[in-house]
Write a protein that holds these residues in place. Structure first.
Motif, PDB file in Angstrom:
ATOM      1  N   LEU A   1       0.833  -1.201   0.000  1.00 43.29           N
ATOM      2  CA  LEU A   1       0.000   0.000   0.000  1.00 43.29           C
ATOM      3  C   LEU A   1       0.868   1.252   0.000  1.00 43.29           C
ATOM      4  N   ALA A   2       1.929   1.252   0.786  1.00 41.60           N
ATOM      5  CA  ALA A   2       2.796   2.434   0.874  1.00 41.60           C
ATOM      6  C   ALA A   2       3.376   2.793  -0.487  1.00 41.60           C
TER       7      ALA A   2
ATOM      8  N   ARG B   1     -10.416  11.016  -3.790  1.00 42.82           N
ATOM      9  CA  ARG B   1      -9.571  10.081  -3.036  1.00 42.82           C
ATOM     10  C   ARG B   1     -10.361   9.597  -1.833  1.00 42.82           C
ATOM     11  N   ALA B   2     -11.044   8.482  -2.015  1.00 50.54           N
ATOM     12  CA  ALA B   2     -11.898   7.938  -0.958  1.00 50.54           C
ATOM     13  C   ALA B   2     -11.590   6.458  -0.761  1.00 50.54           C
TER      14      ALA B   2
ATOM     15  N   GLY C   1       1.020   7.520  -6.359  1.00 53.02           N
ATOM     16  CA  GLY C   1      -0.096   8.431  -6.606  1.00 53.02           C
ATOM     17  C   GLY C   1      -1.091   7.934  -7.630  1.00 53.02           C
ATOM     18  N   SER C   2      -1.180   6.611  -7.781  1.00 51.71           N
ATOM     19  CA  SER C   2      -2.032   6.049  -8.831  1.00 51.71           C
ATOM     20  C   SER C   2      -3.387   5.576  -8.325  1.00 51.71           C
ATOM     21  N   LEU C   3      -3.662   5.774  -7.048  1.00 53.79           N
ATOM     22  CA  LEU C   3      -4.884   5.228  -6.459  1.00 53.79           C
ATOM     23  C   LEU C   3      -6.017   6.238  -6.442  1.00 53.79           C
ATOM     24  N   GLY C   4      -7.196   5.778  -6.823  1.00 57.37           N
ATOM     25  CA  GLY C   4      -8.409   6.558  -6.659  1.00 57.37           C
ATOM     26  C   GLY C   4      -9.236   5.901  -5.576  1.00 57.37           C
TER      27      GLY C   4
END
Length: 248
Positions: A90-91, A195-196, A97-100
């Motif tokens: 996860l880190a 970002r949720a 910065g690819s996560l929505g």
């Protein structure tokens, strides 16, 4: 960031799951570990299948296989490490910065539920599914079977615990939303930032105490006919495809 083998591979154990992995040309098997006590037709079948795929077979003590498999009752003296191309810490995913949208599994110990959630979330295009190494069913042959094989290709994010994941996500600017059948806001009426993250707790105890302080809002799924709640995998499906609807 150097990625641990535990965050790169899905380890399957038992003769049938290992043979199924070796027989699937869409999967990349890193290696097979076979107990040095394994002999006979079953062992030869695994060795032949591995040779056909060009996969290295390592011999180890039966005790070592049990330790590596993490399940001494069902490993049958063999395991295989299958490459999970979308699995990462996860880190690292947060650094990239690819996560929505993200799901966080918290205290879900039933393999069937974990497998079904992985399948549904992957089908819905969720960017990441946090499967902690502790407190949640490990990604083993039972989870793989329940996911119909999707677990190998799911965007799994690894960390130590759900509380650790929640803290990392909040520190990275994510809002955290959890399901609660009594919450006045519903998944249909609430608004979410880009970002949720959505925390799914176990059906028996819900969200764990270590995760609760990180939750920014509680949401419900409207129920009719006196039905109190849904199975966690069913609730995950409703949530995931509501996110799909919003994105259209």
């Amino acid at each position: 960031m150097e990625i641990s083998p535990k965050d790169r591979f899905v380890t399957v154990y038992g003769r049938k799951p290992v043979l199924e992995a070796l027989d699937d040309p869409t999967l990349t098997v890193d290696k097979v570990v076979l107990a040095d006590t394994a002999r006979g037709a079953a062992a030869h079948e695994i060795i032949d299948a591995a040779r056909t795929r060009g996969v290295v077979v390592q011999r180890a003590t039966a005790q070592r296989v049990k330790v590596l498999a993490g399940n001494g009752k069902q490993d049958q003296g063999v395991l295989a490490d299958v490459v999970a191309p979308r699995m990462k810490p996860l880190a690292l995913a947060l650094e990239e910065g690819s996560l929505g949208s993200v799901l966080v599994l918290d205290g879900i110990t039933t393999p069937a539920n974990v497998g079904m959630i992985l399948r549904t979330a992957t089908a819905a295009g969720i960017d990441g599914i946090v499967v902690p190494r502790r407190g949640v069913a490990s990604i083993d042959p039972l989870v793989v079977k329940a996911s119909a094989g999707v677990a190998f290709r799911a965007p799994v994010l690894r960390c130590g615990t759900a509380a650790e994941a929640s803290a990392l996500l909040r520190a990275s600017g994510y809002s955290l939303h959890a399901l609660d059948s009594h919450a006045p806001d519903t998944i249909y009426s609430a608004s979410f930032p880009a970002r949720a993250a959505f925390v799914l707790g176990s059906e028996t105890s819900g969200i764990t105490d270590d995760v609760r302080p990180h939750i920014t809002s509680w949401l419900s799924i409207p129920m009719a006919a006196g039905v109190e709640s849904l199975n966690v995998a069913s609730a995950a499906a409703v949530l995931c495809f509501e996110l799909v609807r919003r994105a259209q």
